[in-house]
Design a protein around this motif. Structure first.
Motif, mmCIF file in Angstrom:
data_model
loop_
_atom_site.group_PDB
_atom_site.id
_atom_site.type_symbol
_atom_site.label_atom_id
_atom_site.label_comp_id
_atom_site.label_asym_id
_atom_site.label_seq_id
_atom_site.Cartn_x
_atom_site.Cartn_y
_atom_site.Cartn_z
ATOM 1 N N PHE A 135 5.031 -8.646 -0.532
ATOM 2 C CA PHE A 135 3.836 -8.566 -1.075
ATOM 3 C C PHE A 135 3.008 -9.162 -1.371
ATOM 4 O O PHE A 135 2.332 -8.104 -1.461
ATOM 5 C CB PHE A 135 5.099 -9.119 -2.997
ATOM 6 C CG PHE A 135 4.126 -8.920 -3.948
ATOM 7 C CD1 PHE A 135 3.322 -7.671 -3.992
ATOM 8 C CD2 PHE A 135 3.590 -10.203 -4.131
ATOM 9 C CE1 PHE A 135 2.533 -7.698 -5.575
ATOM 10 C CE2 PHE A 135 2.911 -9.549 -5.676
ATOM 11 C CZ PHE A 135 2.430 -9.037 -6.129
ATOM 12 N N LEU A 136 2.715 -10.773 -1.248
ATOM 13 C CA LEU A 136 1.531 -11.165 -0.662
ATOM 14 C C LEU A 136 0.802 -10.425 -0.368
ATOM 15 O O LEU A 136 -0.430 -10.382 -0.435
ATOM 16 C CB LEU A 136 1.914 -12.370 -1.033
ATOM 17 C CG LEU A 136 2.492 -13.553 -2.215
ATOM 18 C CD1 LEU A 136 2.659 -14.668 -2.128
ATOM 19 C CD2 LEU A 136 1.623 -13.444 -3.520
ATOM 20 N N VAL A 142 -4.165 -4.150 0.782
ATOM 21 C CA VAL A 142 -4.520 -3.472 0.028
ATOM 22 C C VAL A 142 -5.838 -3.409 -1.645
ATOM 23 O O VAL A 142 -6.568 -2.549 -1.784
ATOM 24 C CB VAL A 142 -3.630 -2.586 -1.137
ATOM 25 C CG1 VAL A 142 -4.200 -2.155 -2.440
ATOM 26 C CG2 VAL A 142 -2.843 -1.968 -1.077
ATOM 27 N N LEU A 143 -5.820 -5.376 -1.515
ATOM 28 C CA LEU A 143 -7.211 -5.204 -2.538
ATOM 29 C C LEU A 143 -8.329 -5.828 -0.540
ATOM 30 O O LEU A 143 -10.121 -5.316 -1.744
ATOM 31 C CB LEU A 143 -6.728 -6.321 -3.100
ATOM 32 C CG LEU A 143 -6.048 -6.622 -3.992
ATOM 33 C CD1 LEU A 143 -5.435 -8.066 -4.802
ATOM 34 C CD2 LEU A 143 -6.793 -6.275 -5.507
ATOM 35 N N ILE A 147 -11.859 -3.902 -1.447
ATOM 36 C CA ILE A 147 -13.249 -4.396 -1.308
ATOM 37 C C ILE A 147 -13.664 -3.459 0.049
ATOM 38 O O ILE A 147 -15.271 -3.867 -0.613
ATOM 39 C CB ILE A 147 -12.476 -6.013 -1.555
ATOM 40 C CG1 ILE A 147 -12.289 -6.330 -2.647
ATOM 41 C CG2 ILE A 147 -13.910 -7.146 -0.903
ATOM 42 C CD1 ILE A 147 -11.840 -7.825 -2.419
ATOM 43 N N LEU A 148 -13.077 -3.846 0.685
ATOM 44 C CA LEU A 148 -14.454 -3.163 1.233
ATOM 45 C C LEU A 148 -14.871 -2.087 1.297
ATOM 46 O O LEU A 148 -16.372 -1.883 2.037
ATOM 47 C CB LEU A 148 -13.514 -3.280 3.513
ATOM 48 C CG LEU A 148 -13.175 -4.114 4.308
ATOM 49 C CD1 LEU A 148 -12.216 -3.828 4.742
ATOM 50 C CD2 LEU A 148 -14.840 -5.263 4.691
ATOM 51 N N LEU A 149 -14.263 -1.280 0.640
ATOM 52 C CA LEU A 149 -15.026 0.437 0.378
ATOM 53 C C LEU A 149 -15.311 0.341 -1.488
ATOM 54 O O LEU A 149 -15.217 1.381 -1.548
ATOM 55 C CB LEU A 149 -13.910 1.574 1.383
ATOM 56 C CG LEU A 149 -13.438 1.056 2.769
ATOM 57 C CD1 LEU A 149 -12.772 2.431 2.810
ATOM 58 C CD2 LEU A 149 -14.646 2.188 2.880
ATOM 59 N N LYS A 150 -15.468 -1.016 -1.943
ATOM 60 C CA LYS A 150 -15.807 -0.026 -3.230
ATOM 61 C C LYS A 150 -16.477 0.572 -3.485
ATOM 62 O O LYS A 150 -16.920 1.293 -5.363
ATOM 63 C CB LYS A 150 -16.088 -1.872 -3.289
ATOM 64 C CG LYS A 150 -17.574 -2.716 -2.686
ATOM 65 C CD LYS A 150 -17.546 -3.914 -3.661
ATOM 66 C CE LYS A 150 -19.406 -4.565 -3.007
ATOM 67 N NZ LYS A 150 -19.142 -5.068 -2.115
#
Length: 195
Positions: A135-136, A142-143, A147-150
């Motif tokens: 999960f971590l 996913v996060l 962030i890369l494609l914000k």
């Protein structure tokens, strides 16, 4: 003969699992297996975001031309997103590693149920911890993608494979926590210390 008698004594002392506990443990194993499949599909397809005629993925960057033909390249630097080339290497490595760890965790969960012995509860706990580690890692992937494609993110732009990874990460968390919880309520740590 002495070894056989000792095994019989241990078998009598080991508490029998109730139907409810067996059902819950089987359900956890099933849900982890579904999460592994969802995450694997998501990583293999890899197209996670569609925005402004561009398809961003873990492995490819695609554009749709005037003729509605999809043109894909593996050179992610062509996407004109800062750090995307290196960032996607990190994202796909982390989510792929999450699946590998989840498979080992699933293996431990299944073995703990099939091979009932003195260490089966410990195997279950180790498997649950590995699922939480998955999960971590998957949520980190996913996060990092977000962030890369914000600057390109729209809620409707996320593809089905992105949501597969999102749901898989949620299932890893839910089942890892549930696995540890059911182990603690059915076999308290105080009893382990006494043994």
């Amino acid at each position: 003969a002495i070894a056989v008698q000792a095994q019989r004594l241990l078998a009598h002392r080991r508490p029998q699992k109730s139907f409810f506990e067996t059902f819950i443990r089987s359900l956890i194993i099933l849900c982890v297996a579904i999460a592994v499949v969802l995450s694997s599909i998501s990583i293999c397809d890899g197209h996670w975001l569609f925005a402004k005629g561009k398809l961003f993925g873990l492995w490819h960057f695609c554009t749709i031309g005037n003729t509605s033909v999809l043109t894909c390249v593996t050179d992610l630097s062509l996407a004109s997103v800062e750090g995307m080339n290196i960032g996607m290497i990190l994202v796909r490595s982390v989510v792929s590693f999450a699946v590998v760890i989840a498979i080992f965790g699933l293996e431990l969960l299944m073995v703990s149920q099939v091979c009932e012995d003195a260490n089966s509860r410990r195997k279950w706990s180790m498997g649950s911890v590995l699922i939480l580690l998955s999960f971590l890692l998957s949520s980190t992937g996913v996060l990092s993608f977000l962030i890369l494609l914000k600057d390109h993110i729209t809620f409707l732009g996320f593809t089905l494979t992105y949501w597969c990874e999102f749901i898989a990460a949620f299932l890893f968390f839910l089942n890892g926590i549930s696995g540890l919880h059911i182990n603690s309520i059915t076999y308290p740590w105080s009893r382990v210390r006494k043994m």
